[in-house]
Enzyme design. Structure first.
Site, PDB file in Angstrom:
ATOM      1  N   CYS A   1      15.993 -30.301  11.390  1.00  0.00           N
ATOM      2  CA  CYS A   1      16.350 -29.206  10.492  1.00  0.00           C
ATOM      3  C   CYS A   1      17.306 -29.697   9.409  1.00  0.00           C
ATOM      4  O   CYS A   1      17.127 -29.397   8.220  1.00  0.00           O
ATOM      5  CB  CYS A   1      16.992 -28.073  11.298  1.00  0.00           C
ATOM      6  SG  CYS A   1      17.351 -26.587  10.333  1.00  0.00           S
ATOM      7  N   CYS A   2      18.330 -30.451   9.813  1.00  0.00           N
ATOM      8  CA  CYS A   2      19.278 -31.006   8.844  1.00  0.00           C
ATOM      9  C   CYS A   2      18.580 -31.934   7.853  1.00  0.00           C
ATOM     10  O   CYS A   2      18.923 -31.967   6.674  1.00  0.00           O
ATOM     11  CB  CYS A   2      20.387 -31.764   9.566  1.00  0.00           C
ATOM     12  SG  CYS A   2      21.568 -30.730  10.478  1.00  0.00           S
TER      13      CYS A   2
ATOM     14  N   CYS B   1      26.130 -24.394   7.887  1.00  0.00           N
ATOM     15  CA  CYS B   1      25.186 -23.292   7.985  1.00  0.00           C
ATOM     16  C   CYS B   1      25.705 -22.261   8.987  1.00  0.00           C
ATOM     17  O   CYS B   1      26.346 -22.614   9.983  1.00  0.00           O
ATOM     18  CB  CYS B   1      23.814 -23.805   8.412  1.00  0.00           C
ATOM     19  SG  CYS B   1      22.963 -24.787   7.156  1.00  0.00           S
TER      20      CYS B   1
ATOM     21  N   CYS C   1      24.980 -22.578  12.782  1.00  0.00           N
ATOM     22  CA  CYS C   1      25.423 -23.849  13.367  1.00  0.00           C
ATOM     23  C   CYS C   1      26.936 -24.036  13.299  1.00  0.00           C
ATOM     24  O   CYS C   1      27.435 -25.140  13.539  1.00  0.00           O
ATOM     25  CB  CYS C   1      24.736 -25.009  12.663  1.00  0.00           C
ATOM     26  SG  CYS C   1      22.933 -24.978  12.807  1.00  0.00           S
TER      27      CYS C   1
ATOM     28  N   CYS D   1      25.453 -34.269  10.270  1.00  0.00           N
ATOM     29  CA  CYS D   1      24.168 -33.702   9.847  1.00  0.00           C
ATOM     30  C   CYS D   1      23.204 -34.761   9.340  1.00  0.00           C
ATOM     31  O   CYS D   1      22.003 -34.518   9.272  1.00  0.00           O
ATOM     32  CB  CYS D   1      24.390 -32.646   8.768  1.00  0.00           C
ATOM     33  SG  CYS D   1      25.115 -33.300   7.253  1.00  0.00           S
TER      34      CYS D   1
END
Length: 251
Positions: A123-124, A206, A209, A234
Protein backbone atom coordinates in the site's frame (compact mmCIF):
# COMPACT_ATOMS: atom_id res chain seq x y z
CA UNK A 1 8.83 22.90 -18.02
CA UNK A 2 12.18 21.59 -19.20
CA UNK A 3 14.24 19.95 -16.47
CA UNK A 4 17.98 20.25 -16.95
CA UNK A 5 19.98 17.18 -15.96
CA UNK A 6 23.28 17.39 -14.10
CA UNK A 7 25.92 14.71 -13.77
CA UNK A 8 26.40 12.81 -10.54
CA UNK A 9 29.92 14.21 -10.35
CA UNK A 10 28.63 17.79 -10.55
CA UNK A 11 26.08 17.15 -7.81
CA UNK A 12 28.50 15.19 -5.65
CA UNK A 13 30.99 18.07 -5.82
CA UNK A 14 28.25 20.47 -4.67
CA UNK A 15 27.58 18.29 -1.63
CA UNK A 16 30.61 19.60 0.25
CA UNK A 17 29.36 23.18 0.01
CA UNK A 18 26.15 22.53 1.93
CA UNK A 19 26.40 23.65 5.54
CA UNK A 20 25.35 26.20 8.11
CA UNK A 21 24.50 26.38 11.79
CA UNK A 22 20.79 27.06 11.40
CA UNK A 23 18.18 25.45 9.14
CA UNK A 24 17.61 28.70 7.24
CA UNK A 25 21.33 28.98 6.51
CA UNK A 26 21.44 25.36 5.41
CA UNK A 27 18.58 25.84 2.96
CA UNK A 28 20.23 28.94 1.52
CA UNK A 29 23.56 27.12 1.20
CA UNK A 30 21.81 24.24 -0.53
CA UNK A 31 20.20 26.53 -3.09
CA UNK A 32 23.51 28.31 -3.76
CA UNK A 33 25.54 25.11 -4.04
CA UNK A 34 23.27 22.86 -6.06
CA UNK A 35 22.25 23.59 -9.66
CA UNK A 36 18.89 22.61 -11.03
CA UNK A 37 15.63 21.59 -9.45
CA UNK A 38 15.41 21.18 -5.66
CA UNK A 39 12.28 19.53 -4.23
CA UNK A 40 10.97 19.57 -0.67
CA UNK A 41 8.33 16.92 0.00
CA UNK A 42 6.02 17.91 2.84
CA UNK A 43 3.57 15.71 4.74
CA UNK A 44 2.45 18.76 6.73
CA UNK A 45 3.95 17.39 9.93
CA UNK A 46 5.62 19.59 12.52
CA UNK A 47 9.09 19.52 10.96
CA UNK A 48 7.76 19.97 7.44
CA UNK A 49 5.73 23.00 8.46
CA UNK A 50 8.86 24.59 9.96
CA UNK A 51 10.82 24.00 6.75
CA UNK A 52 7.99 25.21 4.53
CA UNK A 53 7.88 28.42 6.58
CA UNK A 54 11.60 29.00 5.99
CA UNK A 55 11.33 28.27 2.27
CA UNK A 56 8.30 30.48 1.70
CA UNK A 57 9.44 33.35 3.91
CA UNK A 58 12.94 33.23 2.43
CA UNK A 59 11.50 33.11 -1.10
CA UNK A 60 13.88 30.30 -1.89
CA UNK A 61 13.74 28.63 -5.28
CA UNK A 62 12.83 25.26 -3.80
CA UNK A 63 9.69 23.45 -4.96
CA UNK A 64 7.34 22.43 -2.15
CA UNK A 65 5.23 19.40 -3.07
CA UNK A 66 3.21 16.78 -1.23
CA UNK A 67 2.20 13.16 -1.73
CA UNK A 68 -1.57 12.91 -1.43
CA UNK A 69 -2.23 9.27 -0.59
CA UNK A 70 -5.98 9.76 -0.55
CA UNK A 71 -6.18 8.59 3.07
CA UNK A 72 -4.85 11.55 5.03
CA UNK A 73 -6.58 12.99 8.09
CA UNK A 74 -9.21 15.69 7.43
CA UNK A 75 -7.11 18.02 9.60
CA UNK A 76 -4.14 17.44 7.29
CA UNK A 77 -6.13 18.56 4.27
CA UNK A 78 -7.32 21.61 6.20
CA UNK A 79 -3.75 22.43 7.21
CA UNK A 80 -2.74 22.12 3.56
CA UNK A 81 -5.33 24.77 2.65
CA UNK A 82 -4.41 26.95 5.64
CA UNK A 83 -0.72 26.81 4.69
CA UNK A 84 -1.43 27.87 1.12
CA UNK A 85 -3.54 30.78 2.37
CA UNK A 86 -1.00 31.85 5.01
CA UNK A 87 1.92 32.04 2.57
CA UNK A 88 0.07 32.85 -0.65
CA UNK A 89 1.30 29.75 -2.46
CA UNK A 90 0.08 26.59 -4.16
CA UNK A 91 1.57 23.28 -3.07
CA UNK A 92 1.63 20.77 -5.92
CA UNK A 93 0.34 17.30 -5.13
CA UNK A 94 1.36 13.92 -6.54
CA UNK A 95 -1.14 11.07 -6.42
CA UNK A 96 -1.13 7.26 -6.73
CA UNK A 97 -1.55 5.75 -10.17
CA UNK A 98 -5.24 4.91 -10.45
CA UNK A 99 -4.77 1.51 -12.11
CA UNK A 100 -2.01 0.45 -9.70
CA UNK A 101 -4.12 1.50 -6.72
CA UNK A 102 -7.15 -0.40 -7.98
CA UNK A 103 -5.01 -3.52 -8.43
CA UNK A 104 -3.50 -3.19 -4.96
CA UNK A 105 -6.92 -2.82 -3.31
CA UNK A 106 -8.38 -5.71 -5.32
CA UNK A 107 -5.52 -7.91 -4.17
CA UNK A 108 -5.20 -6.93 -0.50
CA UNK A 109 -8.54 -5.29 0.31
CA UNK A 110 -9.23 -1.69 1.21
CA UNK A 111 -7.69 -2.15 4.69
CA UNK A 112 -5.56 -5.17 3.94
CA UNK A 113 -2.50 -3.47 5.42
CA UNK A 114 -3.68 -4.53 8.89
CA UNK A 115 -3.27 -8.21 8.02
CA UNK A 116 0.34 -8.42 6.89
CA UNK A 117 3.42 -6.27 6.60
CA UNK A 118 3.73 -7.27 2.97
CA UNK A 119 0.28 -5.81 2.26
CA UNK A 120 1.10 -2.65 4.22
CA UNK A 121 4.35 -2.11 2.33
CA UNK A 122 2.48 -2.72 -0.91
CA UNK A 123 0.00 0.00 0.00
CA UNK A 124 2.81 2.41 0.91
CA UNK A 125 4.56 1.56 -2.35
CA UNK A 126 1.56 2.52 -4.46
CA UNK A 127 0.34 5.47 -2.42
CA UNK A 128 3.68 7.05 -1.44
CA UNK A 129 6.85 5.58 -2.93
CA UNK A 130 5.78 5.58 -6.58
CA UNK A 131 4.36 9.13 -6.44
CA UNK A 132 7.61 10.22 -4.79
CA UNK A 133 9.48 8.92 -7.81
CA UNK A 134 7.40 11.18 -10.05
CA UNK A 135 7.88 14.15 -7.72
CA UNK A 136 11.66 13.75 -7.74
CA UNK A 137 12.04 13.01 -11.45
CA UNK A 138 14.80 15.24 -12.80
CA UNK A 139 15.56 16.77 -9.39
CA UNK A 140 19.11 17.52 -8.28
CA UNK A 141 18.29 17.52 -4.56
CA UNK A 142 15.58 16.37 -2.18
CA UNK A 143 14.82 18.20 1.08
CA UNK A 144 13.23 16.21 3.93
CA UNK A 145 12.09 16.86 7.49
CA UNK A 146 14.02 13.94 8.99
CA UNK A 147 15.54 14.34 12.45
CA UNK A 148 18.11 11.98 13.95
CA UNK A 149 16.24 11.63 17.25
CA UNK A 150 12.90 10.64 15.72
CA UNK A 151 13.75 6.94 16.08
CA UNK A 152 16.66 4.54 16.45
CA UNK A 153 16.21 3.75 12.76
CA UNK A 154 16.92 7.39 11.88
CA UNK A 155 19.75 7.89 14.36
CA UNK A 156 22.41 8.26 11.66
CA UNK A 157 20.62 10.92 9.63
CA UNK A 158 23.05 13.61 8.47
CA UNK A 159 22.62 17.11 7.13
CA UNK A 160 23.40 16.13 3.55
CA UNK A 161 24.50 13.11 1.60
CA UNK A 162 24.31 11.32 -1.70
CA UNK A 163 21.19 9.20 -2.17
CA UNK A 164 22.37 6.19 -4.15
CA UNK A 165 18.84 4.93 -4.75
CA UNK A 166 17.69 8.06 -6.57
CA UNK A 167 20.93 9.61 -7.78
CA UNK A 168 20.51 12.95 -6.09
CA UNK A 169 21.51 14.94 -3.01
CA UNK A 170 19.34 14.39 0.06
CA UNK A 171 19.25 17.12 2.68
CA UNK A 172 17.70 17.15 6.16
CA UNK A 173 18.08 20.71 7.52
CA UNK A 174 16.59 19.76 10.92
CA UNK A 175 18.71 16.62 11.35
CA UNK A 176 20.27 17.78 14.65
CA UNK A 177 17.21 19.48 16.15
CA UNK A 178 15.12 18.01 18.93
CA UNK A 179 11.34 17.93 18.76
CA UNK A 180 11.27 20.57 21.50
CA UNK A 181 13.38 22.91 19.36
CA UNK A 182 11.01 22.49 16.42
CA UNK A 183 8.00 23.16 18.65
CA UNK A 184 9.59 26.33 20.00
CA UNK A 185 10.39 27.52 16.49
CA UNK A 186 6.88 26.95 15.15
CA UNK A 187 5.32 28.64 18.15
CA UNK A 188 7.60 31.68 17.96
CA UNK A 189 7.06 32.08 14.20
CA UNK A 190 3.32 31.35 14.47
CA UNK A 191 3.62 28.55 11.94
CA UNK A 192 0.32 26.72 11.34
CA UNK A 193 0.52 23.13 12.61
CA UNK A 194 -1.78 20.14 12.71
CA UNK A 195 -4.00 20.22 15.85
CA UNK A 196 -3.52 16.45 16.14
CA UNK A 197 -0.02 17.08 17.50
CA UNK A 198 -1.56 18.51 20.67
CA UNK A 199 -3.63 15.33 20.99
CA UNK A 200 -0.61 13.04 21.13
CA UNK A 201 -0.16 12.37 17.42
CA UNK A 202 3.56 13.15 17.31
CA UNK A 203 4.08 11.64 13.85
CA UNK A 204 1.17 11.90 11.42
CA UNK A 205 0.69 9.86 8.28
CA UNK A 206 -2.39 8.25 6.75
CA UNK A 207 -5.43 8.22 9.03
CA UNK A 208 -5.94 4.42 9.30
CA UNK A 209 -2.23 3.89 9.96
CA UNK A 210 -1.64 6.50 12.68
CA UNK A 211 -2.62 6.70 16.35
CA UNK A 212 -1.64 8.93 19.26
CA UNK A 213 1.39 7.75 21.20
CA UNK A 214 1.12 6.66 24.81
CA UNK A 215 3.19 8.22 27.62
CA UNK A 216 6.77 7.02 27.38
CA UNK A 217 6.45 5.65 23.85
CA UNK A 218 8.90 6.70 21.11
CA UNK A 219 7.86 9.49 18.79
CA UNK A 220 7.01 7.20 15.87
CA UNK A 221 5.31 4.47 17.89
CA UNK A 222 1.95 5.61 16.58
CA UNK A 223 2.81 4.73 12.99
CA UNK A 224 1.73 1.22 11.89
CA UNK A 225 1.33 0.44 15.59
CA UNK A 226 0.01 -3.10 14.96
CA UNK A 227 3.35 -4.26 13.57
CA UNK A 228 5.69 -5.94 16.04
CA UNK A 229 9.11 -4.95 14.72
CA UNK A 230 10.60 -1.63 15.79
CA UNK A 231 11.90 -0.59 12.35
CA UNK A 232 8.74 0.82 10.82
CA UNK A 233 9.15 2.93 7.69
CA UNK A 234 6.89 3.50 4.69
CA UNK A 235 9.65 3.09 2.12
CA UNK A 236 10.39 6.71 1.25
CA UNK A 237 13.68 6.69 3.12
CA UNK A 238 14.75 3.06 2.81
CA UNK A 239 16.67 1.07 0.25
CA UNK A 240 15.28 -1.87 -1.68
CA UNK A 241 16.30 -4.23 1.14
CA UNK A 242 14.14 -2.33 3.62
CA UNK A 243 16.98 -0.70 5.54
CA UNK A 244 17.22 3.05 6.07
CA UNK A 245 19.35 4.47 3.27
CA UNK A 246 22.88 5.28 4.42
CA UNK A 247 24.12 8.18 2.41
CA UNK A 248 27.69 8.77 1.31
CA UNK A 249 29.33 12.08 2.20
CA UNK A 250 31.29 14.03 -0.33
CA UNK A 251 34.81 12.74 -0.88
Amino acid sequence: MKVEQYSSRTLFDALGRIGGERPAERLEALREAVPGRIVFTTSFGLEDQALAHLIFKGRLDIEVVTLDTGRLFPSTYKLWADTEERYGVRIRSYHPDQAALATQIADAGINGFYHSKEARLGCCQVRKVEPLGHALKGASAWVTGLRADQSDQRGRVELAGWDEERGLIKVSPLFDWSREEVVRFTEAARVPVNPLHAQGFLSIGCEPCTRAVKPGEPERAGRWWWETDAARECGLHVAADGRLVRRKKAA
